[in-house]
Design an enzyme around this catalytic site. Sequence first.
Site, PDB file in Angstrom:
ATOM      1  N   GLU A   1       0.887  -1.177   0.000  1.00 38.13           N
ATOM      2  CA  GLU A   1       0.000   0.000   0.000  1.00 38.13           C
ATOM      3  C   GLU A   1       0.914   1.212   0.000  1.00 38.13           C
ATOM      4  OE1 GLU A   1      -3.113  -0.050  -0.428  1.00 38.13           O
ATOM      5  OE2 GLU A   1      -3.718  -2.065   0.137  1.00 38.13           O
TER       6      GLU A   1
ATOM      7  N   CYS B   1      -2.264   9.019   2.827  1.00 39.50           N
ATOM      8  CA  CYS B   1      -1.940   8.563   1.480  1.00 39.50           C
ATOM      9  C   CYS B   1      -3.021   9.035   0.514  1.00 39.50           C
ATOM     10  CB  CYS B   1      -1.790   7.055   1.450  1.00 39.50           C
ATOM     11  SG  CYS B   1      -3.164   6.212   2.214  1.00 39.50           S
TER      12      CYS B   1
HETATM   13  P1  NAP Z   1       8.593   4.786   4.432  1.00 41.82           P
HETATM   14  O1  NAP Z   1       9.753   5.683   4.579  1.00 41.82           O
HETATM   15  O2  NAP Z   1       8.485   3.955   3.215  1.00 41.82           O
HETATM   16  O3  NAP Z   1       8.604   3.838   5.731  1.00 41.82           O
HETATM   17  C1  NAP Z   1       7.570   2.897   5.946  1.00 41.82           C
HETATM   18  C2  NAP Z   1       8.104   1.752   6.785  1.00 41.82           C
HETATM   19  O4  NAP Z   1       9.075   1.031   6.034  1.00 41.82           O
HETATM   20  C3  NAP Z   1       8.799   2.203   8.065  1.00 41.82           C
HETATM   21  O5  NAP Z   1       8.477   1.316   9.104  1.00 41.82           O
HETATM   22  C4  NAP Z   1      10.257   2.099   7.670  1.00 41.82           C
HETATM   23  O6  NAP Z   1      11.110   1.906   8.781  1.00 41.82           O
HETATM   24  C5  NAP Z   1      10.240   0.847   6.824  1.00 41.82           C
HETATM   25  N1  NAP Z   1      11.407   0.666   5.964  1.00 41.82           N
HETATM   26  C6  NAP Z   1      12.308   1.580   5.537  1.00 41.82           C
HETATM   27  N2  NAP Z   1      13.223   0.999   4.731  1.00 41.82           N
HETATM   28  C7  NAP Z   1      12.899  -0.313   4.652  1.00 41.82           C
HETATM   29  C8  NAP Z   1      13.466  -1.432   3.964  1.00 41.82           C
HETATM   30  N3  NAP Z   1      14.548  -1.318   3.200  1.00 41.82           N
HETATM   31  N4  NAP Z   1      12.861  -2.628   4.093  1.00 41.82           N
HETATM   32  C9  NAP Z   1      11.758  -2.774   4.847  1.00 41.82           C
HETATM   33  N5  NAP Z   1      11.170  -1.744   5.526  1.00 41.82           N
HETATM   34  C10 NAP Z   1      11.745  -0.531   5.422  1.00 41.82           C
HETATM   35  O7  NAP Z   1       7.206   5.584   4.543  1.00 41.82           O
HETATM   36  P2  NAP Z   1       6.806   6.725   5.580  1.00 41.82           P
HETATM   37  O8  NAP Z   1       7.569   7.952   5.231  1.00 41.82           O
HETATM   38  O9  NAP Z   1       6.844   6.205   6.962  1.00 41.82           O
HETATM   39  O10 NAP Z   1       5.244   6.909   5.240  1.00 41.82           O
HETATM   40  C11 NAP Z   1       4.762   7.802   4.292  1.00 41.82           C
HETATM   41  C12 NAP Z   1       4.416   7.102   3.002  1.00 41.82           C
HETATM   42  O11 NAP Z   1       3.477   6.062   3.249  1.00 41.82           O
HETATM   43  C13 NAP Z   1       3.755   8.031   2.005  1.00 41.82           C
HETATM   44  O12 NAP Z   1       4.272   7.777   0.722  1.00 41.82           O
HETATM   45  C14 NAP Z   1       2.286   7.613   2.072  1.00 41.82           C
HETATM   46  O13 NAP Z   1       1.546   7.921   0.914  1.00 41.82           O
HETATM   47  C15 NAP Z   1       2.416   6.156   2.297  1.00 41.82           C
HETATM   48  N6  NAP Z   1       1.171   5.599   2.842  1.00 41.82           N
HETATM   49  C16 NAP Z   1       0.396   4.782   2.042  1.00 41.82           C
HETATM   50  C17 NAP Z   1      -0.827   4.290   2.505  1.00 41.82           C
HETATM   51  C18 NAP Z   1      -1.684   3.404   1.656  1.00 41.82           C
HETATM   52  O14 NAP Z   1      -2.543   2.724   2.209  1.00 41.82           O
HETATM   53  N7  NAP Z   1      -1.513   3.372   0.347  1.00 41.82           N
HETATM   54  C19 NAP Z   1      -1.249   4.620   3.789  1.00 41.82           C
HETATM   55  C20 NAP Z   1      -0.443   5.442   4.570  1.00 41.82           C
HETATM   56  C21 NAP Z   1       0.771   5.930   4.095  1.00 41.82           C
HETATM   57  P3  NAP Z   1      11.932   3.132   9.431  1.00 41.82           P
HETATM   58  O15 NAP Z   1      10.917   4.043  10.005  1.00 41.82           O
HETATM   59  O16 NAP Z   1      12.746   2.440  10.457  1.00 41.82           O
HETATM   60  O17 NAP Z   1      12.725   3.742   8.312  1.00 41.82           O
END
Ligand code: NAP
Length: 481
Positions: A255, A289
Amino acid sequence: MDPVTINTTDVMQLSCYVAGKKVKPGHELEVRNPYNNRLVGVVQTATTRDVDNAVSAALKGGTRLTHYERYAILERARHLLVQRKEDFAALISAEAGLAIREARYETERAHDVLLFAAIECLKDDGQLFSCDVSPKGKHRKILSFREPLSLGVCITPFNHPLNQVLHKIAPAIVAGTPVILKPSEKTPLTAIKATELLYEAGLPPHMLSVLLGNTSEVAEPLVKNPAVDIVSFTGSVAVGKRIAATAGYKKVILELGGNDPLIIMEDADLDLAALLAAEGSFRNSGQRCTAVKRILVHEKVQDDFIRKFVHKSREYTCGDPSDPATMVGTVIDEAAAVYLERVTEDAVKAGAKIRLGGARRGALLEPTILTNVPRDADIVVNESFGPLAPVMTFTDINDAITLSNATAYGLSSGIVTRSMEYAMRFIKELKVGTVNINEIPGFRIESSPFGGVKDSGLGIKEGVIEAIKCFSFIKTCSIPW
Ligand code: NAP
């Protein structure tokens, strides 16, 4: 497990859990309030050894909960959440900088997740197939039913610290599947408290571990572990695609980000359009999102709409997130606010005009309306995860559909129109997961199917009911009849 207490006045001392046991103290993660930089909590983080132990404990514990036990755990968790709503809201607001009104709303959504999940525990969704329906048939029946997976990994983002976590764990509990949660390091406190709440509600410890730590020591080994049957990820496109490339032979649910339009046709109720534009752009500090990331308005009504939108948006005051009068809190940190400020300045250099807001103080960014935004400006091409409302115009419905689809993303959309003909064309022709007529793109209930296409996701839906399907598999058996 002792009753969960949350005290956001003192610095919270929390720990990751491996199957109900706190990890050995060693490495620490500090969590600061994005508004005032106050230290909110310290988390003892995990190592690769904890990852291995959590995997072993989950596999050893197995998947033996009855449907009624799953129901009872989710119901108790819901009741506990109701009692501790204010504490959870204060914690979400303190670690994420979200306005307290938003944090309270999030606890209400989380309540619904637990409620709908509990209800699903009591339903069967199996099917019966008679095998004598073909000339070459036999006197047999086939029965299908859902079985738990051996182990799931759930990786969550920062923007809904409680609801995102429960949207994955609750369906896994319904399915009977043990999970390891890897929440965002920006909002780990709420995730750990939610884990403790579930333990207190009676969830067997092996059914849930919560791990944080260096990506190379925790998240990546979890994603690659061959004993894991499913990785359910919500977060950015970049990380989602990396997971897709490295997870190997397992289910992967992605997602990802969005760039959702609110499309305002020339026949729209412009008061409604202004309200939806403000709610869609500025709720949750624009960090949903499905937040409105692009406002597309028919050129015939742009002046009236912009006047009403600017007027309405003045109500969305930003400031101290803990103040109940604050409508918009901070974004997640100062670096995010600086990025948003830069894309705003770049848009202005390319010809856009700031009609409201634009100022930044630390992680606090004023709700900002821009008009005359070029179609190729960064602010509208990429996901701008904050309270920015870039407005563009279009000439007719064909132009609106082309412009709307001209993005790498395909999560959701909102259309403001009085015309059924327009509504039907958008429903059929927009390349997105959801089309909401006279609503914001983010409208949903917690049980309805949810998820995007293109860079927003693989078209596999979540939402409580669909996520239960992700966390389980269908087994069939056939018997003589
Ligand atoms: P993110 O930077 O992608 O991080 C999400 C999660 O992934 C965090 O727990 C992060 O851990 C972890 N992570 C980072 N690198 C990783 C790797 N190499 N392998 C596995 N996991 C890893 O996203 P965010 O900045 O927290 O959230 C914002 C984004 O989420 C936006 O793009 C938003 O649109 C999207 N979002 C989508 C939805 C949907 O349902 N489509 C809903 C909500 C949010 P760390 O924190 O330790 O880096």
